[in-house]
Design a protein around this motif. Structure first.
Motif, mmCIF file in Angstrom:
data_model
loop_
_atom_site.group_PDB
_atom_site.id
_atom_site.type_symbol
_atom_site.label_atom_id
_atom_site.label_comp_id
_atom_site.label_asym_id
_atom_site.label_seq_id
_atom_site.Cartn_x
_atom_site.Cartn_y
_atom_site.Cartn_z
ATOM 1 N N GLN A 1 -0.077 3.878 -13.446
ATOM 2 C CA GLN A 1 0.156 3.501 -14.837
ATOM 3 C C GLN A 1 1.026 2.244 -14.968
ATOM 4 O OE1 GLN A 1 -1.123 4.728 -17.508
ATOM 5 N NE2 GLN A 1 -1.957 6.708 -16.910
ATOM 6 N N PRO A 2 0.443 1.104 -15.358
ATOM 7 C CA PRO A 2 1.231 -0.113 -15.526
ATOM 8 C C PRO A 2 2.358 0.040 -16.555
ATOM 9 C CG PRO A 2 -1.114 -0.616 -15.547
ATOM 10 C CD PRO A 2 -0.980 0.875 -15.601
ATOM 11 N N LYS A 3 2.171 0.935 -17.540
ATOM 12 C CA LYS A 3 3.193 1.056 -18.591
ATOM 13 C C LYS A 3 4.535 1.504 -18.021
ATOM 14 C CE LYS A 3 2.058 5.829 -20.005
ATOM 15 N NZ LYS A 3 1.660 6.690 -21.159
ATOM 16 N N TYR A 4 4.512 2.226 -16.901
ATOM 17 C CA TYR A 4 5.764 2.683 -16.329
ATOM 18 C C TYR A 4 6.511 1.554 -15.619
ATOM 19 C CZ TYR A 4 3.896 7.341 -17.284
ATOM 20 O OH TYR A 4 3.378 8.457 -17.898
ATOM 21 N N VAL A 5 5.787 0.503 -15.248
ATOM 22 C CA VAL A 5 6.461 -0.672 -14.686
ATOM 23 C C VAL A 5 7.384 -1.269 -15.739
ATOM 24 C CG1 VAL A 5 6.152 -2.981 -13.729
ATOM 25 C CG2 VAL A 5 4.527 -1.161 -13.134
ATOM 26 N N ALA B 1 17.041 -1.383 -10.475
ATOM 27 C CA ALA B 1 17.401 -2.557 -9.680
ATOM 28 C C ALA B 1 16.176 -3.293 -9.159
ATOM 29 C CB ALA B 1 18.298 -2.139 -8.509
ATOM 30 N N ALA B 2 15.044 -2.588 -9.057
ATOM 31 C CA ALA B 2 13.784 -3.185 -8.632
ATOM 32 C C ALA B 2 12.673 -2.205 -8.974
ATOM 33 C CB ALA B 2 13.787 -3.488 -7.134
ATOM 34 N N VAL B 3 11.447 -2.689 -8.879
ATOM 35 C CA VAL B 3 10.283 -1.845 -9.127
ATOM 36 C C VAL B 3 9.305 -2.026 -7.978
ATOM 37 C CG1 VAL B 3 8.332 -1.345 -10.650
ATOM 38 C CG2 VAL B 3 10.540 -2.014 -11.630
ATOM 39 N N ARG B 4 8.814 -0.905 -7.443
ATOM 40 C CA ARG B 4 7.789 -0.955 -6.405
ATOM 41 C C ARG B 4 6.451 -0.671 -7.073
ATOM 42 N NH1 ARG B 4 4.998 3.057 -2.878
ATOM 43 N NH2 ARG B 4 3.542 1.728 -1.737
ATOM 44 N N VAL B 5 5.485 -1.533 -6.860
ATOM 45 C CA VAL B 5 4.153 -1.332 -7.394
ATOM 46 C C VAL B 5 3.162 -1.249 -6.238
ATOM 47 C CG1 VAL B 5 4.625 -2.457 -9.591
ATOM 48 C CG2 VAL B 5 3.757 -3.825 -7.687
ATOM 49 N N ILE C 1 -3.291 1.020 -9.066
ATOM 50 C CA ILE C 1 -2.965 0.806 -10.480
ATOM 51 C C ILE C 1 -4.163 0.125 -11.134
ATOM 52 C CG2 ILE C 1 -1.459 -0.330 -12.140
ATOM 53 C CD1 ILE C 1 0.816 -0.074 -10.236
ATOM 54 N N LYS C 2 -4.846 0.864 -11.966
ATOM 55 C CA LYS C 2 -6.056 0.359 -12.594
ATOM 56 C C LYS C 2 -5.751 -0.888 -13.416
ATOM 57 C CE LYS C 2 -10.001 1.906 -15.357
ATOM 58 N NZ LYS C 2 -10.580 3.025 -16.140
ATOM 59 N N GLN C 3 -6.578 -1.901 -13.212
ATOM 60 C CA GLN C 3 -6.445 -3.168 -13.932
ATOM 61 C C GLN C 3 -5.049 -3.777 -13.766
ATOM 62 O OE1 GLN C 3 -7.559 -1.939 -17.923
ATOM 63 N NE2 GLN C 3 -9.700 -2.451 -17.556
ATOM 64 N N PHE C 4 -4.465 -3.527 -12.584
ATOM 65 C CA PHE C 4 -3.108 -4.065 -12.355
ATOM 66 C C PHE C 4 -3.087 -5.588 -12.458
ATOM 67 C CE2 PHE C 4 0.056 -5.874 -9.449
ATOM 68 C CZ PHE C 4 1.203 -5.335 -9.983
ATOM 69 N N ILE D 1 10.373 -7.355 -7.698
ATOM 70 C CA ILE D 1 9.200 -6.518 -7.561
ATOM 71 C C ILE D 1 8.879 -6.359 -6.074
ATOM 72 C CG2 ILE D 1 6.713 -6.313 -7.991
ATOM 73 C CD1 ILE D 1 8.282 -5.996 -10.529
ATOM 74 N N ARG D 2 8.673 -5.104 -5.646
ATOM 75 C CA ARG D 2 8.148 -4.917 -4.292
ATOM 76 C C ARG D 2 6.661 -4.646 -4.381
ATOM 77 N NH1 ARG D 2 7.361 -0.656 -0.205
ATOM 78 N NH2 ARG D 2 8.880 0.818 -1.046
ATOM 79 N N ILE D 3 5.884 -5.478 -3.729
ATOM 80 C CA ILE D 3 4.449 -5.250 -3.614
ATOM 81 C C ILE D 3 4.259 -4.354 -2.402
ATOM 82 C CG2 ILE D 3 2.220 -6.335 -3.174
ATOM 83 C CD1 ILE D 3 3.321 -8.845 -4.576
ATOM 84 N N GLY D 4 3.951 -3.085 -2.663
ATOM 85 C CA GLY D 4 3.850 -2.109 -1.598
ATOM 86 C C GLY D 4 2.409 -1.722 -1.313
ATOM 87 N N VAL D 5 1.842 -2.314 -0.281
ATOM 88 C CA VAL D 5 0.458 -2.024 0.092
ATOM 89 C C VAL D 5 0.449 -0.882 1.105
ATOM 90 C CG1 VAL D 5 -1.633 -2.944 1.162
ATOM 91 C CG2 VAL D 5 -0.238 -4.397 -0.333
ATOM 92 N N ASN D 6 -0.385 0.111 0.876
ATOM 93 C CA ASN D 6 -0.500 1.263 1.765
ATOM 94 C C ASN D 6 -1.926 1.406 2.272
ATOM 95 O OD1 ASN D 6 2.158 2.068 1.535
ATOM 96 N ND2 ASN D 6 1.653 4.187 1.088
ATOM 97 N N ALA D 7 -2.056 1.790 3.531
ATOM 98 C CA ALA D 7 -3.393 1.979 4.102
ATOM 99 C C ALA D 7 -4.182 3.028 3.329
ATOM 100 C CB ALA D 7 -3.278 2.386 5.565
#
Length: 385
Positions: A100-104, A113-117, A122-125, A143-149
């Motif tokens: 949910q982008p709204k929670y960002v 202090a930061a946000v991990r996305v 995240i649909k239509q991020f 912003i932390r861009i957190g890519v997961n396998a």
């Protein structure tokens, strides 16, 4: 006959490699990247909406040495709790956002202090990046861009066939480029995989292709023993090459255990001043004392000591005297007795039954003196063999 001190002089620990040059961001008061010390993170396991339980767990993590904490935010109730948690936490809080982008935006407004996305789920991020970048820039929120396998964008899975290092890196750099288009570079990146080999290769590639600070993690590393091994191997490989600015050991165990392992990894690599460290031999047919028992009892007796003390507990005459001399405090055991060493010289010989008691007593004396000398802010180290 006067005993001759044979202690080894203190030698500064040299890093295994120069730290990778990266830009620096600030997660609250914690500097990340740009030569700042590698910081240890963990994540709460409570429902974030349960503010009391979450703050209690954050307090426990803080006491264990955690420097940054991440909290999940899957629901509106969790988002509503972020403001209070961020305000009352003793350490910086990162909101972990999926789906949910709204929670960002809620997390940014709440003062996290930061946000991990996680762009992969995240649909239509990508369509929201301009708005997120503006909000984050206005509030000074990294912003932390957190890519997961396990949640890689389907397009990249189709292109690469699976979550390869190249796929993880491509995803992270693509998302970073979208933020860069809007002038936002207050970014930290992670490319996590459950396989340490894939993970290490991904971070090596990423380190060569950008100057953003990197958060290291082996995702879904497993139960405590397995996860500790996988994380230590992966982090050691990367940190020994100067790659990595923050770490999180992901264990199927209480989060305080994650912090303990993370701190120990950094200490072992000379990236953090050592605290109490037990160095003990694995024992063998030469041992004349129960080394396992001695090591456990000494560790328990010195738990919580907050000075950089090194204690050696040795079980035979082969390496015992040498190891004991190199420590701040040590014992070389055999024939039912132990020679007690302080700063490289034998100060007394005691019966085996008195070894633990004597070591703890001498350790307290040394710690008291070190605190008087201004060493109390360091971290202790003990050696048992």
């Amino acid at each position: 006959m006067t005993a001759i001190p044979l202690g080894v002089p203190e030698v500064p620990v040299r890093p295994l490699a120069q730290r990778r040059v990266s830009r620096q961001i600030h997660v609250g008061p914690v500097a990340v990247g740009g030569g700042a010390p590698v910081s240890v993170q963990s994540m709460t396991t409570t429902r974030t909406s349960d503010i009391g339980a979450t703050l209690q767990q954050i307090a426990e993590l803080t006491a264990s040495g955690c420097q940054i904490v991440r909290v999940a935010c899957p629901t509106q109730d969790d988002a509503d709790a972020l403001g209070t948690i961020a305000r009352k936490s003793q350490i910086p809080v990162i909101a972990d956002i999926h789906f949910q982008p709204k929670y960002v935006f809620a997390a940014i407004e709440a003062g996290c202090a930061a946000v991990r996305v996680n762009p992969g789920n995240i649909k239509q991020f990508d369509d929201k990046v301009k708005e997120i970048a503006k909000a984050a820039k206005d509030h000074g929120t990294p912003i932390r861009i957190g890519v997961n396998a396990g949640s890689l964008d389907r397009r990249l899975l189709q292109k690469h066939g699976r979550a390869t290092p190249e796929a993880l890196v491509e995803s992270a750099l693509w998302e970073a480029s979208l933020f860069e288009e809007h002038g936002f570079r207050d970014i930290k990146i992670s490319v996590k995989h459950n396989d340490p080999v894939v993970m290490v290769n991904a971070y090596r590639q990423l380190a060569e292709q950008c100057d953003y600070p990197l958060h290291l993690g082996v995702t879904e590393a497993g139960p405590a023993f397995q996860g500790t091994i996988k994380s230590a191997v992966a982090f050691g490989a990367l940190l020994s090459q100067g790659i990595g600015d923050t770490i999180r050991v992901s264990l199927s165990a209480p989060p305080v255990e994650e912090v303990k392992v993370g701190i120990q990894i950094l200490e072992s690599l000379g990236l953090r001043q050592r605290r109490l460290e037990i160095v003990s031999c694995p024992s063998c047919g030469r041992a004349q004392v129960d080394v396992y028992k001695l090591a456990e009892e000494v560790t328990a007796g010195l738990e919580g000591m907050e000075v950089p003390l090194r204690v050696a507990v040795m079980g035979c005459v082969v390496n015992g005297p040498g190891e004991a001399r190199e420590a701040d405090l040590g014992v070389a055991s055999g024939n039912g007795k132990g020679q007690i060493f302080v700063k490289g010289r034998v100060i007394k010989t005691v019966p085996e039954s008195k070894i633990v008691e004597t070591l703890i007593e001498e350790a307290m004396k040394i710690a008291e003196q070190m605190e008087k000398d201004g060493a109390g802010s360091g971290e202790p180290a003990v050696t048992v063999s």
